[in-house]
Scaffold this active site. Structure first.
Site, PDB file in Angstrom:
ATOM      1  N   ASP A 271       9.997  -1.697  -9.832  1.00 16.15           N
ATOM      2  CA  ASP A 271       9.330  -1.729  -8.526  1.00 16.15           C
ATOM      3  C   ASP A 271       7.862  -1.401  -8.731  1.00 16.15           C
ATOM      4  OD1 ASP A 271       8.697  -1.725  -5.853  1.00 16.15           O
ATOM      5  OD2 ASP A 271       9.701   0.166  -5.390  1.00 16.15           O
TER       6      ASP A 271
ATOM      7  N   TYR B 172       8.718   2.370 -12.825  1.00 16.16           N
ATOM      8  CA  TYR B 172       7.817   2.682 -11.709  1.00 16.16           C
ATOM      9  C   TYR B 172       8.630   3.434 -10.638  1.00 16.16           C
ATOM     10  CZ  TYR B 172       5.002  -1.032 -13.880  1.00 16.16           C
ATOM     11  OH  TYR B 172       4.302  -1.817 -14.772  1.00 16.16           O
TER      12      TYR B 172
ATOM     13  N   GLN C 151       8.156   4.950   0.107  1.00 13.89           N
ATOM     14  CA  GLN C 151       8.034   3.839   1.048  1.00 13.89           C
ATOM     15  C   GLN C 151       7.616   4.336   2.437  1.00 13.89           C
ATOM     16  OE1 GLN C 151       8.134   0.657   0.584  1.00 13.89           O
ATOM     17  NE2 GLN C 151       9.091   0.407  -1.412  1.00 13.89           N
TER      18      GLN C 151
ATOM     19  N   GLU D 228       7.829   7.036 -14.544  1.00 13.56           N
ATOM     20  CA  GLU D 228       6.756   7.000 -13.535  1.00 13.56           C
ATOM     21  C   GLU D 228       5.522   7.662 -14.129  1.00 13.56           C
ATOM     22  OE1 GLU D 228       4.161   6.926 -10.661  1.00 13.56           O
ATOM     23  OE2 GLU D 228       6.068   5.895 -10.360  1.00 13.56           O
TER      24      GLU D 228
ATOM     25  N   CYS E 209       6.206  -5.733  -3.663  1.00  6.73           N
ATOM     26  CA  CYS E 209       5.501  -5.808  -2.378  1.00  6.73           C
ATOM     27  C   CYS E 209       4.428  -6.893  -2.413  1.00  6.73           C
ATOM     28  CB  CYS E 209       4.877  -4.452  -2.030  1.00  6.73           C
ATOM     29  SG  CYS E 209       3.674  -3.862  -3.245  1.00  6.73           S
TER      30      CYS E 209
END
Length: 256
Positions: free
Chosen positions: A186, A116, A87, A137, A213
């Site tokens: 995410d 993720y 982030q 991931e 997001c």
């Protein structure tokens, strides 16, 4: 130029160049180090492509004792490599992860799947309340960082796997590592693939926490998850002040 200025004081800089010209490159980078002496790690990357994607490029370390930066969120430290996702707003990332941890409602007995997972930041942040954390991931460098991060924080009950989430999370994988009690997902701005949404529906974890997001793709995925899940909590988090972008955390419960 890509840079990350951490709350620890680490400053990692990656200068991307369209072609190699050693003398000019050296002059540029030496001047940068002279003008900004508090750079702790300096990379350069040669990008011959006609786009700005970095996943298939290899940054070259030019200066610094470490080839990564260290960030801190809460009591946890995180190693961040130049190609790993983390982030961008560290102070608000802590707020975002705190909401995620609250929505996960962990009591020490649950198996948590962190989809993720990036460098393992969310999985590690919530690990205190989990019996086991499984992170998935697609970027190998990020998974390597996640494993280092877990070790660096003394976390022994977390495992991280490389691959596309939709391909890794198979019935045989669940047999080996346990079915999830809580799923934290995410995804990137494109949201989750329809195949993964279907897998989540098939897994029937009692609780899902969806961090996004992009509220648009999140809403699309929530509509599909509505087949078995109901939305019970929603919390926006402003990660990107003075822009239209926002992160949204949604808690979903399996319908009885």
């Amino acid at each position: 130029v890509m840079y990350r200025y951490c709350t620890t004081g680490d400053l990692m800089v990656n200068v991307i160049l369209g072609y190699e010209q050693p003398e000019a490159r050296k002059a540029l980078l030496d001047n940068l180090l002279e003008k900004v002496p508090h750079i702790t790690t300096l990379f350069y990357t040669i990008n011959h492509k006609l786009n700005d994607s970095m996943a298939d490029l290899t940054p070259v370390q030019y200066a610094g004792e470490r080839d990564y930066a260290i960030e801190r969120l809460g009591r946890f430290q995180f190693k961040i490599s130049p190609v790993s996702f983390f982030q961008t707003n560290s102070r608000q990332a802590e707020a975002l992860y705190e909401v995620t941890r609250q929505f996960a409602e962990l009591n020490g007995s649950q198996v948590v799947y962190d989809l993720y997972g990036g460098t393992g930041s969310i999985g590690i942040y919530v690990s205190d309340g989990a019996q086991k954390v499984i992170g998935v991931e697609i970027v190998e460098a990020a998974v390597e960082d996640a494993r280092v991060n877990a070790a660096m924080n003394g976390i022994t009950h977390a495992q991280f796997f490389t691959g596309d989430v939709a391909k890794v999370c198979t019935p045989s994988f669940f047999e080996t590592h346990g079915r999830p009690d809580v799923i934290i997902t995410d995804p990137p701005r494109a949201g989750m693939s329809e195949k993964l949404v279907q897998q989540i529906l098939d897994m029937e974890a009692p609780l899902v926490v969806y961090v996004s997001c992009n509220p648009g793709t999140q809403a699309r995925d929530l509509k599909l998850l509505d087949a078995k899940y109901r939305v019970t909590k929603v919390q926006p988090v402003d990660m990107f002040p003075h822009t239209l972008h926002i992160e949204t955390v949604v808690q979903l419960r399996l319908r009885g």
